[in-house]
Design a protein around this motif. Structure first.
Motif, PDB file in Angstrom:
ATOM      1  N   LEU A   1       0.864  -1.182   0.000  1.00 37.48           N
ATOM      2  CA  LEU A   1       0.000   0.000   0.000  1.00 37.48           C
ATOM      3  C   LEU A   1       0.896   1.226   0.000  1.00 37.48           C
ATOM      4  CD1 LEU A   1      -2.749   1.451   0.378  1.00 37.48           C
ATOM      5  CD2 LEU A   1      -2.473   1.076   2.834  1.00 37.48           C
ATOM      6  N   ARG A   2       0.645   2.130  -0.935  1.00 35.37           N
ATOM      7  CA  ARG A   2       1.427   3.366  -1.023  1.00 35.37           C
ATOM      8  C   ARG A   2       0.497   4.551  -1.170  1.00 35.37           C
ATOM      9  NH1 ARG A   2       5.899   0.850  -3.529  1.00 35.37           N
ATOM     10  NH2 ARG A   2       7.502   0.855  -1.947  1.00 35.37           N
TER      11      ARG A   2
ATOM     12  N   ASN B   1       4.253  -5.740  -5.830  1.00 30.35           N
ATOM     13  CA  ASN B   1       5.685  -5.531  -5.688  1.00 30.35           C
ATOM     14  C   ASN B   1       6.218  -6.452  -4.591  1.00 30.35           C
ATOM     15  OD1 ASN B   1       8.187  -4.459  -6.183  1.00 30.35           O
ATOM     16  ND2 ASN B   1       7.797  -2.498  -5.202  1.00 30.35           N
ATOM     17  N   PRO B   2       6.204  -7.777  -4.843  1.00 30.98           N
ATOM     18  CA  PRO B   2       6.667  -8.704  -3.802  1.00 30.98           C
ATOM     19  C   PRO B   2       8.107  -8.418  -3.403  1.00 30.98           C
ATOM     20  CG  PRO B   2       6.408  -9.841  -5.916  1.00 30.98           C
ATOM     21  CD  PRO B   2       5.880  -8.446  -6.088  1.00 30.98           C
ATOM     22  N   GLY B   3       8.320  -8.319  -2.099  1.00 32.15           N
ATOM     23  CA  GLY B   3       9.651  -8.025  -1.595  1.00 32.15           C
ATOM     24  C   GLY B   3      10.110  -6.612  -1.899  1.00 32.15           C
ATOM     25  N   GLU B   4       9.204  -5.810  -2.442  1.00 31.29           N
ATOM     26  CA  GLU B   4       9.509  -4.424  -2.832  1.00 31.29           C
ATOM     27  C   GLU B   4      10.792  -4.360  -3.653  1.00 31.29           C
ATOM     28  OE1 GLU B   4       8.296  -1.174  -0.396  1.00 31.29           O
ATOM     29  OE2 GLU B   4       7.558  -2.556   1.145  1.00 31.29           O
TER      30      GLU B   4
ATOM     31  N   PRO C   1      11.295  -0.171  -7.700  1.00 34.65           N
ATOM     32  CA  PRO C   1      11.181   1.100  -6.968  1.00 34.65           C
ATOM     33  C   PRO C   1       9.734   1.443  -6.583  1.00 34.65           C
ATOM     34  CG  PRO C   1      12.650   1.352  -8.841  1.00 34.65           C
ATOM     35  CD  PRO C   1      12.038  -0.018  -8.942  1.00 34.65           C
ATOM     36  N   ARG C   2       8.772   1.208  -7.465  1.00 27.78           N
ATOM     37  CA  ARG C   2       7.392   1.543  -7.161  1.00 27.78           C
ATOM     38  C   ARG C   2       6.456   0.334  -7.211  1.00 27.78           C
ATOM     39  NH1 ARG C   2       6.114   6.128  -5.906  1.00 27.78           N
ATOM     40  NH2 ARG C   2       3.915   5.787  -6.253  1.00 27.78           N
ATOM     41  N   GLY C   3       6.763  -0.637  -7.994  1.00 30.38           N
ATOM     42  CA  GLY C   3       5.837  -1.739  -8.206  1.00 30.38           C
ATOM     43  C   GLY C   3       4.888  -1.403  -9.341  1.00 30.38           C
ATOM     44  N   VAL C   4       3.833  -2.208  -9.494  1.00 24.41           N
ATOM     45  CA  VAL C   4       2.873  -2.030 -10.584  1.00 24.41           C
ATOM     46  C   VAL C   4       1.490  -1.800  -9.989  1.00 24.41           C
ATOM     47  CG1 VAL C   4       1.861  -3.077 -12.638  1.00 24.41           C
ATOM     48  CG2 VAL C   4       4.251  -3.545 -12.066  1.00 24.41           C
ATOM     49  N   TYR C   5       0.845  -0.735 -10.431  1.00 23.29           N
ATOM     50  CA  TYR C   5      -0.504  -0.417  -9.964  1.00 23.29           C
ATOM     51  C   TYR C   5      -1.475  -1.575 -10.162  1.00 23.29           C
ATOM     52  CZ  TYR C   5      -0.144   4.736  -9.659  1.00 23.29           C
ATOM     53  OH  TYR C   5       0.153   6.027  -9.308  1.00 23.29           O
ATOM     54  N   ILE C   6      -2.297  -1.828  -9.165  1.00 23.65           N
ATOM     55  CA  ILE C   6      -3.437  -2.731  -9.276  1.00 23.65           C
ATOM     56  C   ILE C   6      -4.713  -1.914  -9.139  1.00 23.65           C
ATOM     57  CG2 ILE C   6      -4.695  -4.650  -8.216  1.00 23.65           C
ATOM     58  CD1 ILE C   6      -1.904  -5.584  -7.134  1.00 23.65           C
TER      59      ILE C   6
ATOM     60  N   TYR D   1       4.629  -6.742 -13.981  1.00 22.44           N
ATOM     61  CA  TYR D   1       5.745  -6.832 -13.041  1.00 22.44           C
ATOM     62  C   TYR D   1       6.792  -7.817 -13.579  1.00 22.44           C
ATOM     63  CZ  TYR D   1       8.285  -8.159  -8.803  1.00 22.44           C
ATOM     64  OH  TYR D   1       9.272  -8.451  -7.897  1.00 22.44           O
ATOM     65  N   ASN D   2       6.349  -8.988 -13.993  1.00 21.22           N
ATOM     66  CA  ASN D   2       7.277 -10.007 -14.493  1.00 21.22           C
ATOM     67  C   ASN D   2       8.017  -9.530 -15.737  1.00 21.22           C
ATOM     68  OD1 ASN D   2       6.836 -11.849 -12.419  1.00 21.22           O
ATOM     69  ND2 ASN D   2       5.049 -12.717 -13.445  1.00 21.22           N
ATOM     70  N   ARG D   3       7.340  -8.794 -16.618  1.00 21.27           N
ATOM     71  CA  ARG D   3       8.011  -8.232 -17.804  1.00 21.27           C
ATOM     72  C   ARG D   3       9.080  -7.229 -17.371  1.00 21.27           C
ATOM     73  NH1 ARG D   3       2.755  -8.300 -20.236  1.00 21.27           N
ATOM     74  NH2 ARG D   3       2.466  -6.108 -19.772  1.00 21.27           N
ATOM     75  N   ARG D   4       8.765  -6.383 -16.411  1.00 21.49           N
ATOM     76  CA  ARG D   4       9.739  -5.389 -15.936  1.00 21.49           C
ATOM     77  C   ARG D   4      10.930  -6.058 -15.268  1.00 21.49           C
ATOM     78  NH1 ARG D   4       5.722  -0.807 -13.363  1.00 21.49           N
ATOM     79  NH2 ARG D   4       4.636  -0.405 -15.315  1.00 21.49           N
ATOM     80  N   LYS D   5      10.697  -7.117 -14.539  1.00 24.04           N
ATOM     81  CA  LYS D   5      11.792  -7.823 -13.854  1.00 24.04           C
ATOM     82  C   LYS D   5      12.742  -8.482 -14.851  1.00 24.04           C
ATOM     83  CE  LYS D   5      12.399  -8.793 -10.070  1.00 24.04           C
ATOM     84  NZ  LYS D   5      13.380  -8.273  -9.145  1.00 24.04           N
ATOM     85  N   ARG D   6      12.207  -8.918 -15.994  1.00 19.42           N
ATOM     86  CA  ARG D   6      13.036  -9.575 -17.009  1.00 19.42           C
ATOM     87  C   ARG D   6      13.934  -8.592 -17.737  1.00 19.42           C
ATOM     88  NH1 ARG D   6       8.404 -13.044 -17.803  1.00 19.42           N
ATOM     89  NH2 ARG D   6       7.598 -11.689 -19.420  1.00 19.42           N
ATOM     90  N   LYS D   7      13.594  -7.313 -17.722  1.00 15.41           N
ATOM     91  CA  LYS D   7      14.399  -6.314 -18.469  1.00 15.41           C
ATOM     92  C   LYS D   7      15.718  -6.058 -17.814  1.00 15.41           C
ATOM     93  CE  LYS D   7      10.688  -3.909 -20.754  1.00 15.41           C
ATOM     94  NZ  LYS D   7       9.999  -2.682 -20.973  1.00 15.41           N
TER      95      LYS D   7
END
Length: 152
Positions: free
Chosen positions: A21-22, A33-36, A39-44, A146-152
């Motif tokens: 929660l932000r 944003n598991p484990g944060e 930097p921001r995570g992905v909006y739900i 999120y998974n796409r961003r983590k792969r970059k």
């Protein structure tokens, strides 16, 4: 059950794994944003409780009025509301035949409908129950991004 911004956020925190929660830009938001790790995570989902400089169409300055916002996949948005509108100019509202100030009704987001976002102002219990599958979809969609961003 009285549906409030706090109860909606609590539902998400309790039922969706890996979320945080932000508060930012005058809104409270649930991000995947598991484990944060990002930097921001992905909006739900976000909850907006007051009008902003570029977002006044929902008239959120009315007593007790707030807006729940969710980002869906574009096919789901189209199934609900037809084609996605064009992006409005800064400070503008999408051109769609909806009352963006109507309470307790699923509507396109007045600013971000062009991205597949939906909204509901001050949902009652029945409308909140109808929103639950869309919260699950927004959650799944956020995980994909999120998974796409983590792969970059």
């Amino acid at each position: 059950m009285l549906v409030t911004p706090d109860s909606i956020l609590a539902y998400c925190m309790e039922h969706l794994e890996g979320v945080v929660l932000r508060e930012s830009w005058g809104e409270r938001g649930i991000y995947y944003n598991p484990g944060e790790t990002l930097p921001r995570g992905v909006y739900i989902l976000t909850i907006k409780e007051k009008d902003g400089e570029n977002d006044r169409a929902s008239q959120l300055d009315r007593e007790g009025v707030y807006r729940v916002n969710l980002g869906l996949r574009k096919p789901s948005f189209r199934a609900l509301f037809g084609e996605l509108p064009k992006r409005p100019p800064a400070g503008g509202v999408v051109e769609m035949p909806y009352d963006f100030a109507a309470l307790d009704r699923l509507i396109p987001h007045p600013v971000y409908a062009w991205m597949g976002w939906i909204a509901v102002l001050s949902p009652g219990e029945q409308t909140f129950r109808e929103l639950l599958p869309y919260i699950e979809e927004a959650y799944g969609f956020a995980k994909e991004k999120y998974n796409r961003r983590k792969r970059k």
